[in-house]
Write a protein that holds these residues in place. Structure first.
Motif, PDB file in Angstrom:
ATOM      1  N   PRO A 187      23.329   0.433  21.305  1.00  0.00           N
ATOM      2  CA  PRO A 187      24.611   0.753  20.606  1.00  0.00           C
ATOM      3  C   PRO A 187      25.828  -0.140  20.718  1.00  0.00           C
ATOM      4  CG  PRO A 187      23.740   2.626  21.842  1.00  0.00           C
ATOM      5  CD  PRO A 187      23.020   1.056  22.216  1.00  0.00           C
ATOM      6  N   TYR A 188      26.060  -0.619  21.867  1.00  0.00           N
ATOM      7  CA  TYR A 188      26.883  -1.663  22.114  1.00  0.00           C
ATOM      8  C   TYR A 188      26.895  -3.001  21.341  1.00  0.00           C
ATOM      9  CZ  TYR A 188      30.522  -4.699  24.419  1.00  0.00           C
ATOM     10  OH  TYR A 188      31.409  -5.714  24.959  1.00  0.00           O
ATOM     11  N   ARG A 189      25.518  -3.481  21.421  1.00  0.00           N
ATOM     12  CA  ARG A 189      25.235  -4.787  20.406  1.00  0.00           C
ATOM     13  C   ARG A 189      25.488  -4.685  19.099  1.00  0.00           C
ATOM     14  NH1 ARG A 189      23.056  -8.860  23.235  1.00  0.00           N
ATOM     15  NH2 ARG A 189      22.417  -8.695  25.389  1.00  0.00           N
ATOM     16  N   ALA A 190      25.070  -3.467  18.601  1.00  0.00           N
ATOM     17  CA  ALA A 190      25.171  -3.180  17.112  1.00  0.00           C
ATOM     18  C   ALA A 190      26.534  -2.946  16.853  1.00  0.00           C
ATOM     19  CB  ALA A 190      24.245  -2.033  16.767  1.00  0.00           C
ATOM     20  N   SER A 191      27.317  -2.539  17.611  1.00  0.00           N
ATOM     21  CA  SER A 191      28.743  -1.926  17.587  1.00  0.00           C
ATOM     22  C   SER A 191      29.405  -3.341  17.314  1.00  0.00           C
ATOM     23  CB  SER A 191      29.386  -1.015  18.517  1.00  0.00           C
ATOM     24  OG  SER A 191      29.753  -1.789  19.609  1.00  0.00           O
ATOM     25  N   LYS A 192      29.442  -4.289  18.362  1.00  0.00           N
ATOM     26  CA  LYS A 192      30.221  -5.516  18.162  1.00  0.00           C
ATOM     27  C   LYS A 192      29.366  -6.428  17.116  1.00  0.00           C
ATOM     28  CE  LYS A 192      32.775  -4.785  21.857  1.00  0.00           C
ATOM     29  NZ  LYS A 192      34.221  -4.874  21.593  1.00  0.00           N
ATOM     30  N   ALA A 193      28.506  -6.474  16.825  1.00  0.00           N
ATOM     31  CA  ALA A 193      27.994  -7.229  15.128  1.00  0.00           C
ATOM     32  C   ALA A 193      28.454  -6.536  14.301  1.00  0.00           C
ATOM     33  CB  ALA A 193      26.383  -6.875  15.365  1.00  0.00           C
ATOM     34  N   ALA A 194      28.795  -5.413  14.157  1.00  0.00           N
ATOM     35  CA  ALA A 194      29.681  -4.605  12.981  1.00  0.00           C
ATOM     36  C   ALA A 194      30.937  -4.957  13.077  1.00  0.00           C
ATOM     37  CB  ALA A 194      29.432  -3.264  13.326  1.00  0.00           C
ATOM     38  N   ALA A 195      31.574  -5.041  14.627  1.00  0.00           N
ATOM     39  CA  ALA A 195      33.109  -5.482  14.588  1.00  0.00           C
ATOM     40  C   ALA A 195      33.089  -6.731  13.622  1.00  0.00           C
ATOM     41  CB  ALA A 195      33.249  -5.411  16.037  1.00  0.00           C
ATOM     42  N   VAL A 196      32.276  -7.890  14.106  1.00  0.00           N
ATOM     43  CA  VAL A 196      32.623  -9.005  13.501  1.00  0.00           C
ATOM     44  C   VAL A 196      32.605  -9.124  11.993  1.00  0.00           C
ATOM     45  CG1 VAL A 196      31.488 -11.439  13.294  1.00  0.00           C
ATOM     46  CG2 VAL A 196      31.477 -10.392  15.656  1.00  0.00           C
ATOM     47  N   ASN A 197      31.391  -8.218  11.550  1.00  0.00           N
ATOM     48  CA  ASN A 197      31.436  -8.042  10.040  1.00  0.00           C
ATOM     49  C   ASN A 197      32.735  -7.450   9.615  1.00  0.00           C
ATOM     50  OD1 ASN A 197      30.641  -5.722   7.670  1.00  0.00           O
ATOM     51  ND2 ASN A 197      28.922  -7.389   7.778  1.00  0.00           N
ATOM     52  N   VAL A 198      33.351  -6.416  10.404  1.00  0.00           N
ATOM     53  CA  VAL A 198      34.487  -6.094   9.794  1.00  0.00           C
ATOM     54  C   VAL A 198      35.589  -7.028   9.854  1.00  0.00           C
ATOM     55  CG1 VAL A 198      36.532  -4.650  10.461  1.00  0.00           C
ATOM     56  CG2 VAL A 198      34.355  -3.490  10.503  1.00  0.00           C
ATOM     57  N   ALA A 199      35.528  -8.079  10.750  1.00  0.00           N
ATOM     58  CA  ALA A 199      36.536  -9.123  10.842  1.00  0.00           C
ATOM     59  C   ALA A 199      36.337 -10.005   9.570  1.00  0.00           C
ATOM     60  CB  ALA A 199      36.338  -9.752  12.215  1.00  0.00           C
ATOM     61  N   ARG A 200      35.128 -10.224   9.484  1.00  0.00           N
ATOM     62  CA  ARG A 200      34.636 -11.189   8.355  1.00  0.00           C
ATOM     63  C   ARG A 200      35.150 -10.619   6.949  1.00  0.00           C
ATOM     64  NH1 ARG A 200      30.198 -14.928  10.078  1.00  0.00           N
ATOM     65  NH2 ARG A 200      31.533 -16.125  11.709  1.00  0.00           N
ATOM     66  N   ASN A 201      34.880  -9.315   6.542  1.00  0.00           N
ATOM     67  CA  ASN A 201      35.260  -8.812   5.349  1.00  0.00           C
ATOM     68  C   ASN A 201      36.857  -8.547   5.418  1.00  0.00           C
ATOM     69  OD1 ASN A 201      32.996  -7.559   3.569  1.00  0.00           O
ATOM     70  ND2 ASN A 201      32.412  -6.936   5.869  1.00  0.00           N
ATOM     71  N   LEU A 202      37.669  -8.278   6.702  1.00  0.00           N
ATOM     72  CA  LEU A 202      38.940  -8.380   6.500  1.00  0.00           C
ATOM     73  C   LEU A 202      39.278  -9.618   6.174  1.00  0.00           C
ATOM     74  CD1 LEU A 202      39.908  -6.179   9.645  1.00  0.00           C
ATOM     75  CD2 LEU A 202      40.164  -5.393   7.194  1.00  0.00           C
ATOM     76  N   ALA A 203      38.824 -10.810   6.736  1.00  0.00           N
ATOM     77  CA  ALA A 203      39.166 -12.244   6.345  1.00  0.00           C
ATOM     78  C   ALA A 203      39.251 -12.421   5.017  1.00  0.00           C
ATOM     79  CB  ALA A 203      38.372 -13.160   7.085  1.00  0.00           C
ATOM     80  N   THR A 204      38.004 -12.085   4.291  1.00  0.00           N
ATOM     81  CA  THR A 204      37.984 -12.120   2.829  1.00  0.00           C
ATOM     82  C   THR A 204      38.859 -11.417   1.940  1.00  0.00           C
ATOM     83  OG1 THR A 204      35.342 -12.534   3.198  1.00  0.00           O
ATOM     84  CG2 THR A 204      36.224 -12.000   0.889  1.00  0.00           C
TER      85      THR A 204
END
Ligand SMILES: NC(=O)c1ccc[n+]([C@@H]2O[C@H](COP(=O)([O-])OP(=O)(O)OC[C@H]3O[C@@H](n4cnc5c(N)ncnc54)[C@H](OP(=O)(O)O)[C@@H]3O)[C@@H](O)[C@H]2O)c1
Length: 229
Positions: free
Chosen positions: A150-167
């Motif tokens: 759960p933690y690993r998946a959540s932190k991958a998704a957190a990077v995904n959120v950051a990348r989408n926000l950056a765009t």
């Protein structure tokens, strides 16, 4: 000097970032789930005169909305640091319950999203215009070591959120980065971790200073080393 809002600032890396940023002259809005129990943060606020403490549970939309309503200041740097690690093992670890998944995904993924969404106007009207999400190297798909699902998946998704926000936020001049703070001696990292909260916080604050529209979307550690994702 900047105005910085840091989530989960009552202990661990968030507390150390608040202490260091206040020492260099920044103004800090430091959030804690229960300000009544944030004794060390209250002492630091009294000592420095630069810290306002606000209540925030990042998983609770009403709490996030209340924080946004209470915050009058423009926010140069929004540090989405609050995080949860609640189960560690492989596939059959009994702690990987549906409830554990819900808690960790709400805290580590939805949390940064909700706070960024509701505080965006505060960031947009600042001079600094930066959002930093504290993720983890444990979210890197290149370093999937078969545990703490759960933690690993959540932190991958957190990077995904950051990348989408950056765009999405690039045309509005807001830079967004995702960061690994190192393996840090905190309640989460444990006593055997590699580095102190002081070393991690110093490195992270330097990386946030370096974040710009040229580097928006970055995923790097507290020393500035890029993390394969
Ligand atoms: N320590 C490490 O080695 C390490 C490594 C990689 C990434 N990280 C990441 O770095 C960040 C800080 O970690 P840390 O080691 O300082 O952890 P920590 O010592 O466990 O502190 C976690 C902080 O997050 C807050 N928090 C948890 N759930 C929350 C919620 N629902 N709403 C608001 N605040 C909440 C906690 O508040 P309470 O006191 O109320 O629980 C606490 O202030 C986390 O995102 C973590 O995943 C840490």
């Amino acid at each position: 000097m900047a105005t910085i809002l840091i989530t989960g600032a009552n202990r661990g890396i968030g507390f150390a970032m608040a202490r260091q940023a206040a020492a260099r002259g920044d103004t800090i809005i430091a959030t804690a789930r229960d300000p009544g129990k944030a004794g060390a943060l209250a002492d630091l606020a009294t000592e420095t005169g630069r810290i306002t403490i606000r209540a925030l549970d990042v998983t609770d939309e009403a709490s996030v909305a209340a924080l946004a309503a209470q915050t009058g200041e423009a926010i140069d740097l929004l540090v989405l640091n609050a995080g949860l690690l609640n189960s560690y093992g492989g596939l059959t670890d009994p702690n990987h319950s549906a409830e554990a998944w819900r808690d960790v995904l709400m805290t580590n993924v939805a949390g940064p999203f909700l706070v960024a969404r509701d505080l965006l106007a505060h960031v947009e009207r600042s001079a600094g215009r930066k959002i930093a999400i504290v993720s983890s190297v444990m979210g890197s798909n290149e370093r999937a070591s078969g545990n703490a699902y759960p933690y690993r998946a959540s932190k991958a998704a957190a990077v995904n959120v950051a990348r989408n926000l950056a765009t999405e936020l690039k045309p509005r001049g807001i830079a967004v980065g995702a960061y690994h703070p190192g393996w840090v001696r905190t309640d989460m990292g444990g006593n055997g971790a590699d580095i102190s909260v002081e070393e991690s916080a110093e490195g992270l604050l330097a990386r946030f200073d370096a974040l710009s529209m040229k580097t928006t979307g970055v995923f790097e550690d507290y020393r500035g080393d890029g993390i394969p994702f």
